[in-house]
Design a protein around this motif. Structure first.
Motif, PDB file in Angstrom:
ATOM      1  N   GLY A  76      39.545  41.673  42.772  1.00 16.03           N
ATOM      2  CA  GLY A  76      40.648  41.280  41.907  1.00 16.03           C
ATOM      3  C   GLY A  76      41.998  41.473  42.550  1.00 16.03           C
ATOM      4  O   GLY A  76      42.880  40.599  42.463  1.00 16.03           O
ATOM      5  N   ILE A  77      42.192  42.596  43.227  1.00 20.62           N
ATOM      6  CA  ILE A  77      43.474  42.851  43.870  1.00 20.62           C
ATOM      7  C   ILE A  77      43.675  41.916  45.059  1.00 20.62           C
ATOM      8  O   ILE A  77      44.803  41.570  45.436  1.00 20.62           O
ATOM      9  N   LEU A  78      42.563  41.482  45.662  1.00 23.74           N
ATOM     10  CA  LEU A  78      42.632  40.472  46.719  1.00 23.74           C
ATOM     11  C   LEU A  78      43.183  39.165  46.152  1.00 23.74           C
ATOM     12  O   LEU A  78      44.076  38.540  46.743  1.00 23.74           O
ATOM     13  N   VAL A  79      42.668  38.756  44.999  1.00 23.94           N
ATOM     14  CA  VAL A  79      43.171  37.550  44.331  1.00 23.94           C
ATOM     15  C   VAL A  79      44.641  37.713  43.981  1.00 23.94           C
ATOM     16  O   VAL A  79      45.465  36.817  44.230  1.00 23.94           O
ATOM     17  N   MET A  80      44.995  38.852  43.425  1.00 14.63           N
ATOM     18  CA  MET A  80      46.376  39.080  43.009  1.00 14.63           C
ATOM     19  C   MET A  80      47.339  39.007  44.193  1.00 14.63           C
ATOM     20  O   MET A  80      48.395  38.354  44.112  1.00 14.63           O
ATOM     21  N   SER A  81      47.011  39.667  45.279  1.00 16.78           N
ATOM     22  CA  SER A  81      47.911  39.711  46.433  1.00 16.78           C
ATOM     23  C   SER A  81      48.121  38.324  47.033  1.00 16.78           C
ATOM     24  O   SER A  81      49.254  37.922  47.332  1.00 16.78           O
ATOM     25  N   VAL A  82      47.028  37.575  47.215  1.00 13.31           N
ATOM     26  CA  VAL A  82      47.143  36.258  47.827  1.00 13.31           C
ATOM     27  C   VAL A  82      47.882  35.299  46.904  1.00 13.31           C
ATOM     28  O   VAL A  82      48.737  34.520  47.351  1.00 13.31           O
TER      29      VAL A  82
ATOM     30  N   THR B 287      49.291  37.329  36.582  1.00 13.18           N
ATOM     31  CA  THR B 287      48.359  38.186  37.314  1.00 13.18           C
ATOM     32  C   THR B 287      48.002  39.457  36.555  1.00 13.18           C
ATOM     33  O   THR B 287      46.847  39.888  36.560  1.00 13.18           O
ATOM     34  N   PHE B 288      48.974  40.056  35.896  1.00 14.04           N
ATOM     35  CA  PHE B 288      48.683  41.304  35.188  1.00 14.04           C
ATOM     36  C   PHE B 288      47.922  41.061  33.885  1.00 14.04           C
ATOM     37  O   PHE B 288      47.129  41.903  33.462  1.00 14.04           O
ATOM     38  N   LEU B 289      48.151  39.919  33.236  1.00 12.01           N
ATOM     39  CA  LEU B 289      47.396  39.585  32.032  1.00 12.01           C
ATOM     40  C   LEU B 289      46.120  38.839  32.439  1.00 12.01           C
ATOM     41  O   LEU B 289      45.956  37.639  32.197  1.00 12.01           O
ATOM     42  N   SER B 290      45.227  39.566  33.077  1.00 11.15           N
ATOM     43  CA  SER B 290      43.976  39.008  33.578  1.00 11.15           C
ATOM     44  C   SER B 290      42.953  40.132  33.651  1.00 11.15           C
ATOM     45  O   SER B 290      43.201  41.247  33.180  1.00 11.15           O
ATOM     46  N   ASN B 291      41.809  39.837  34.243  1.00 14.24           N
ATOM     47  CA  ASN B 291      40.761  40.851  34.376  1.00 14.24           C
ATOM     48  C   ASN B 291      40.772  41.510  35.749  1.00 14.24           C
ATOM     49  O   ASN B 291      39.750  42.019  36.206  1.00 14.24           O
ATOM     50  N   ILE B 292      41.906  41.495  36.415  1.00 16.30           N
ATOM     51  CA  ILE B 292      41.999  42.081  37.754  1.00 16.30           C
ATOM     52  C   ILE B 292      41.814  43.592  37.708  1.00 16.30           C
ATOM     53  O   ILE B 292      41.092  44.172  38.528  1.00 16.30           O
ATOM     54  N   PHE B 293      42.442  44.247  36.736  1.00 11.52           N
ATOM     55  CA  PHE B 293      42.428  45.707  36.694  1.00 11.52           C
ATOM     56  C   PHE B 293      41.403  46.285  35.716  1.00 11.52           C
ATOM     57  O   PHE B 293      40.821  47.324  35.987  1.00 11.52           O
TER      58      PHE B 293
ATOM     59  N   SER C 262      39.384  35.378  39.600  1.00 17.69           N
ATOM     60  CA  SER C 262      39.010  36.762  39.881  1.00 17.69           C
ATOM     61  C   SER C 262      37.536  37.007  39.567  1.00 17.69           C
ATOM     62  O   SER C 262      36.822  37.660  40.340  1.00 17.69           O
ATOM     63  N   SER C 263      37.054  36.472  38.442  1.00 17.98           N
ATOM     64  CA  SER C 263      35.647  36.642  38.076  1.00 17.98           C
ATOM     65  C   SER C 263      34.735  35.972  39.097  1.00 17.98           C
ATOM     66  O   SER C 263      33.693  36.522  39.482  1.00 17.98           O
ATOM     67  N   ALA C 264      35.124  34.780  39.549  1.00 21.06           N
ATOM     68  CA  ALA C 264      34.303  34.056  40.513  1.00 21.06           C
ATOM     69  C   ALA C 264      34.234  34.794  41.851  1.00 21.06           C
ATOM     70  O   ALA C 264      33.150  34.965  42.429  1.00 21.06           O
ATOM     71  N   VAL C 265      35.381  35.242  42.342  1.00 23.57           N
ATOM     72  CA  VAL C 265      35.409  35.957  43.629  1.00 23.57           C
ATOM     73  C   VAL C 265      34.652  37.280  43.522  1.00 23.57           C
ATOM     74  O   VAL C 265      33.881  37.652  44.416  1.00 23.57           O
ATOM     75  N   ARG C 266      34.822  37.980  42.415  1.00 19.70           N
ATOM     76  CA  ARG C 266      34.144  39.266  42.212  1.00 19.70           C
ATOM     77  C   ARG C 266      32.619  39.079  42.183  1.00 19.70           C
ATOM     78  O   ARG C 266      31.881  39.826  42.831  1.00 19.70           O
ATOM     79  N   ASP C 267      32.146  38.075  41.457  1.00 17.43           N
ATOM     80  CA  ASP C 267      30.694  37.851  41.358  1.00 17.43           C
ATOM     81  C   ASP C 267      30.111  37.360  42.678  1.00 17.43           C
ATOM     82  O   ASP C 267      28.986  37.722  43.040  1.00 17.43           O
ATOM     83  N   LEU C 268      30.849  36.529  43.403  1.00 18.97           N
ATOM     84  CA  LEU C 268      30.358  36.060  44.698  1.00 18.97           C
ATOM     85  C   LEU C 268      30.202  37.225  45.674  1.00 18.97           C
ATOM     86  O   LEU C 268      29.204  37.323  46.392  1.00 18.97           O
ATOM     87  N   MET C 269      31.190  38.098  45.715  1.00 13.20           N
ATOM     88  CA  MET C 269      31.103  39.247  46.609  1.00 13.20           C
ATOM     89  C   MET C 269      30.055  40.249  46.149  1.00 13.20           C
ATOM     90  O   MET C 269      29.551  41.036  46.954  1.00 13.20           O
ATOM     91  N   ASP C 270      29.700  40.187  44.866  1.00 12.00           N
ATOM     92  CA  ASP C 270      28.679  41.083  44.330  1.00 12.00           C
ATOM     93  C   ASP C 270      27.277  40.519  44.478  1.00 12.00           C
ATOM     94  O   ASP C 270      26.304  41.128  44.027  1.00 12.00           O
ATOM     95  N   GLY C 271      27.183  39.338  45.065  1.00 17.06           N
ATOM     96  CA  GLY C 271      25.868  38.749  45.313  1.00 17.06           C
ATOM     97  C   GLY C 271      25.417  37.731  44.294  1.00 17.06           C
ATOM     98  O   GLY C 271      24.288  37.215  44.381  1.00 17.06           O
ATOM     99  N   GLY C 272      26.241  37.404  43.304  1.00 12.78           N
ATOM    100  CA  GLY C 272      25.872  36.432  42.288  1.00 12.78           C
ATOM    101  C   GLY C 272      26.356  35.031  42.630  1.00 12.78           C
ATOM    102  O   GLY C 272      26.945  34.788  43.686  1.00 12.78           O
ATOM    103  N   TRP C 273      26.076  34.099  41.723  1.00  9.40           N
ATOM    104  CA  TRP C 273      26.548  32.722  41.878  1.00  9.40           C
ATOM    105  C   TRP C 273      27.088  32.255  40.527  1.00  9.40           C
ATOM    106  O   TRP C 273      26.401  31.588  39.754  1.00  9.40           O
ATOM    107  N   PRO C 274      28.343  32.599  40.214  1.00  5.99           N
ATOM    108  CA  PRO C 274      28.935  32.271  38.903  1.00  5.99           C
ATOM    109  C   PRO C 274      29.360  30.805  38.848  1.00  5.99           C
ATOM    110  O   PRO C 274      30.541  30.477  39.045  1.00  5.99           O
TER     111      PRO C 274
END
Length: 290
Positions: free
Chosen positions: A101-107, A220-226, A249-261
């Motif tokens: 999530g913080i990766l998404v926020m920063s970029v 960015t702050f009104l999201s599921n990042i934190f 953020s959900s898509a990037v988080r699930d992909l890095m966690d091994g899922g396919w959202p």
């Protein structure tokens, strides 16, 4: 001393006068028609040329890399150790949730510098020259965004390196991490069109930065990042669950966690297409009219 021109001098002047004889329209047309003109550069070629120009600007002004090096490191360290113990009971556990999530926020936040760069070049009159060139008109803008994709990739690499040092372990492995980064790059490229529009629309780079921050902070702050949106009030969940940053953020988080959202990926790509369609069109209209 005699100043009369010699025979050799008069002959030289005569030959020079003959060489600089007026050019006739027929003679000029014959020269132009007799030689084959070089082909017009393609849209991809000119976009890459402008992208390389953006990269060279980083080379000559390396301070531009501050936002893709020091800023991501500061974000990871600050939020991990400030909120990790309070929200997850452990900084390591929180890092597993936070880092994508913080990766998404920063970029997403550093995309605003595209608009600042465009506004600066407009103030210098550079785009007046670009518009006179026989090239694909949007290539100047596309080149800016292609050059910035390199900066986004650098920021992602820095943040992942810091995360791995701190204990982040993505279950999706290299494939999941790369898939998440590619999706983030696509969205960031599309989202940057918002700032190119503001770069053309506003009068100064300070105005561009002010408007950018006003849009980016709530987005960015009104999201599921934190945190998980389920802990939020119902009225706020309506906005957060439908935010493009939340889907990304959900898509990037699930992909890095091994899922396919698939649903979240579709939403992210849909938002990307909509951003390019709307703000890309507005940007080019402003660019052509200025």
């Amino acid at each position: 001393m005699s100043t009369a021109p010699t025979t050799e001098t008069r002959a030289t002047r005569a030959s020079t006068s003959d060489a600089l004889a007026p050019v006739t329209a027929e003679g000029l047309a014959a020269v132009l028609i007799s030689k084959e003109r070089p082909p017009r550069p393609s849209a991809w070629t000119t976009s890459l040329a402008f992208g390389w120009r953006a990269v060279l600007k980083i080379k000559h002004v390396p301070e531009q890399l501050f936002d893709v090096t020091a800023f991501p490191i500061m974000m990871v360290l600050m939020y991990t150790y400030l909120f990790g113990g309070a929200l997850a009971g452990s900084t390591t556990d929180y890092l597993q949730f936070l880092l994508p999530g913080i990766l998404v926020m920063s970029v997403v936040m550093i995309t605003m510098y595209t608009g600042v760069a465009v506004n600066t070049d407009i103030a210098k009159g550079v785009f007046d020259r670009f518009r006179t060139l026989p090239i694909w008109r949007p290539s100047a803008m596309v080149g800016y965004l292609l050059g910035d994709v390199l900066r986004y990739a650098m920021a992602s690499a820095v943040m992942l390196t810091v995360g791995l040092i701190l204990g982040f372990r993505p279950d999706g492995g290299v494939v999941g991490v790369l898939a998440g980064i590619v999706l983030l790059m696509i969205f960031s490229f599309s989202f940057s069109w918002v700032w190119t529009m503001f770069g053309l629309l506003l009068r100064s780079e300070k105005s561009v930065m002010g408007v950018s921050m006003m849009v980016l902070f709530p987005l960015t702050f009104l999201s599921n990042i934190f945190v998980d949106p389920k802990t939020m009030p119902d009225w706020l969940q309506v906005f957060v669950n439908n935010s493009p940053v939340t889907h990304l953020s959900s898509a990037v988080r699930d992909l890095m966690d091994g899922g396919w959202p698939a649903v979240e990926i579709a939403w992210s790509l849909g938002w990307s297409g909509a951003l390019v369609l709307v703000f890309g069109t507005i940007t080019m209209r402003l660019y052509n009219s200025k």
